[in-house]
Enzyme design. Structure first.
Site, PDB file in Angstrom:
ATOM      1  N   ASP A  52       0.841  -1.198   0.000  1.00  0.00           N
ATOM      2  CA  ASP A  52       0.000   0.000   0.000  1.00  0.00           C
ATOM      3  C   ASP A  52       0.877   1.249   0.000  1.00  0.00           C
ATOM      4  O   ASP A  52       2.108   1.173   0.034  1.00  0.00           O
ATOM      5  CB  ASP A  52      -1.012  -0.024   1.149  1.00  0.00           C
ATOM      6  N   LYS A  74      -4.929   2.843  -1.117  1.00  0.00           N
ATOM      7  CA  LYS A  74      -5.435   4.188  -1.367  1.00  0.00           C
ATOM      8  C   LYS A  74      -4.270   5.102  -1.707  1.00  0.00           C
ATOM      9  O   LYS A  74      -3.211   5.018  -1.115  1.00  0.00           O
ATOM     10  CB  LYS A  74      -6.119   4.706  -0.120  1.00  0.00           C
ATOM     11  N   MET A 185      -5.399   8.523  11.652  1.00  0.00           N
ATOM     12  CA  MET A 185      -6.339   8.990  10.622  1.00  0.00           C
ATOM     13  C   MET A 185      -7.238  10.111  11.149  1.00  0.00           C
ATOM     14  O   MET A 185      -8.463  10.067  10.989  1.00  0.00           O
ATOM     15  CB  MET A 185      -7.236   7.828  10.144  1.00  0.00           C
TER      16      MET A 185
HETATM   17  N1  SAH Z   1      -1.797  -0.160  10.004  1.00  0.00           N
HETATM   18  C1  SAH Z   1      -1.141   1.114  10.176  1.00  0.00           C
HETATM   19  C2  SAH Z   1      -2.152   2.252  10.270  1.00  0.00           C
HETATM   20  C3  SAH Z   1      -3.012   2.393   9.034  1.00  0.00           C
HETATM   21  S1  SAH Z   1      -4.164   3.687   9.180  1.00  0.00           S
HETATM   22  C4  SAH Z   1      -0.247   1.090  11.420  1.00  0.00           C
HETATM   23  O1  SAH Z   1      -0.334   0.165  12.226  1.00  0.00           O
HETATM   24  O2  SAH Z   1       0.548   1.992  11.562  1.00  0.00           O
HETATM   25  C5  SAH Z   1      -3.258   5.037   8.482  1.00  0.00           C
HETATM   26  C6  SAH Z   1      -2.854   6.014   9.555  1.00  0.00           C
HETATM   27  O3  SAH Z   1      -1.690   5.565  10.232  1.00  0.00           O
HETATM   28  C7  SAH Z   1      -2.486   7.395   9.046  1.00  0.00           C
HETATM   29  O4  SAH Z   1      -3.628   8.181   8.791  1.00  0.00           O
HETATM   30  C8  SAH Z   1      -1.695   7.933  10.216  1.00  0.00           C
HETATM   31  O5  SAH Z   1      -2.558   8.303  11.275  1.00  0.00           O
HETATM   32  C9  SAH Z   1      -0.941   6.692  10.656  1.00  0.00           C
HETATM   33  N2  SAH Z   1       0.410   6.603  10.072  1.00  0.00           N
HETATM   34  C10 SAH Z   1       0.868   5.673   9.230  1.00  0.00           C
HETATM   35  N3  SAH Z   1       2.165   5.871   8.957  1.00  0.00           N
HETATM   36  C11 SAH Z   1       2.535   6.966   9.660  1.00  0.00           C
HETATM   37  C12 SAH Z   1       3.751   7.680   9.830  1.00  0.00           C
HETATM   38  N4  SAH Z   1       4.872   7.298   9.215  1.00  0.00           N
HETATM   39  N5  SAH Z   1       3.747   8.760  10.649  1.00  0.00           N
HETATM   40  C13 SAH Z   1       2.637   9.152  11.305  1.00  0.00           C
HETATM   41  N6  SAH Z   1       1.464   8.514  11.181  1.00  0.00           N
HETATM   42  C14 SAH Z   1       1.408   7.436  10.374  1.00  0.00           C
END
Ligand code: SAH
Length: 268
Positions: A52, A74, A185
């Site tokens: 993704d 997405k 998010m």
């Molecule tokens: N499965 C992922 C989260 C997916 S939902 C996990 O466990 O991290 C997507 C959200 O994750 C984004 O909207 C943001 O809130 C967060 N996110 C993902 N990567 C990030 C990063 N490098 N820095 C800050 N927030 C992040």
């Protein structure tokens, strides 16, 4: 001998990605240093990697040379593959005899679609393995020198999604728990959620932080308070992906950040 071969030779029980099998793996928040050894084993063995948009290019660069990369997820505003199509694609690739790595940002099962993909694979009788990853919520806190828990400050951490949940979600019980709230998010709903938490009784000066693009070269940290967080984020143009953390635990940063003892890894 590559560094991977040398590492694999010294590690007992490296899992083998078989043809026709799928691994659902977490890629961590960005920095490849936060991959697990099992995720790295998947990158080295897969012949198709379905990833993704949150999977960092530096992670994909660790794929074995012949591997094919397929994007599925997405991508800001553009049409994206729907979940059923992605699951069907994983099934078709496995049935085609491929070694399939499904790589998702952070942890595949934390606010991700890992559970749905696992259920689809199970229903199709495709052998699969789940490899957890470092979730953005914890990686972002670490990047900002904010411990997730600290004795005497908190004994629980609340992880919540600020988007995609039911609009009628009741934030008041979370506010009443008196424990730090880590929001994923959330950037498009930050004003609404901050207002709901204030209305539920969280004091306006409650410390709050935003950590954007944690563990990437674009990482930025904003320290504020619950009442000013939204305004500060707008003014300083903070954008997703970002983690928001609200609670007393944010104060601990002042004791850690910038001290000689707490160093961030330097890029080499
Ligand atoms: N499965 C992922 C989260 C997916 S939902 C996990 O466990 O991290 C997507 C959200 O994750 C984004 O909207 C943001 O809130 C967060 N996110 C993902 N990567 C990030 C990063 N490098 N820095 C800050 N927030 C992040």
């Amino acid at each position: 001998m590559t560094a991977w071969d040398a590492l694999a030779a010294r590690r007992e029980g490296v899992p083998v990605l078989m043809p026709g099998h799928v691994w659902l793996a977490g890629a961590g928040p960005g920095d490849p240093g936060l991959l697990t050894l099992d995720a790295l084993a998947g990158l080295q063995q897969a012949d198709v990697i379905v990833h993704d948009a949150l999977v960092d290019q530096r992670v994909l660069a660790l794929a074995a040379e012949p591997a094919r990369l397929e994007f599925a997820g997405k991508r800001g505003g553009k049409p994206s593959a729907n979940q059923a199509d992605i699951s069907q694609r994983l099934i078709a690739l496995a049935r085609g005899g491929h070694r399939v790595l499904r790589l998702k940002g952070g942890d595949p099962f934390v606010f991700g679609r890992g559970g749905e993909e696992a259920m689809a694979l199970a229903a199709a009788k495709i052998p699969f393995r789940v490899i957890p990853g470092v979730t953005a919520g914890l990686a972002a806190l670490a990047a900002a020198s904010i411990p997730a828990t600290l004795r005497g400050v908190n004994r629980a951490v609340i992880f919540a999604a600020g988007h995609g949940a039911d609009e009628d979600f009741d934030w008041a019980p979370l506010a009443r728990a008196g424990q730090p709230i880590v929001l994923y998010m959330v950037m498009h709903n930050l004003d609404r959620i901050a207002d709901a938490l204030l209305a539920a009784g969280l004091p306006p000066p409650t410390p709050a932080a935003i950590i954007a693009s944690a563990a990437t070269p674009k990482e930025r940290v904003l320290i504020s308070t619950l009442e000013q967080l939204c305004g500060d984020a707008l003014e300083q143009k903070f954008e997703p992906p970002a983690i928001v953390v609200i609670g007393e635990i944010v104060r601990v940063r002042t004791q850690l950040f910038g001290t000689a003892a707490c160093v961030s890894p330097e890029p080499t």
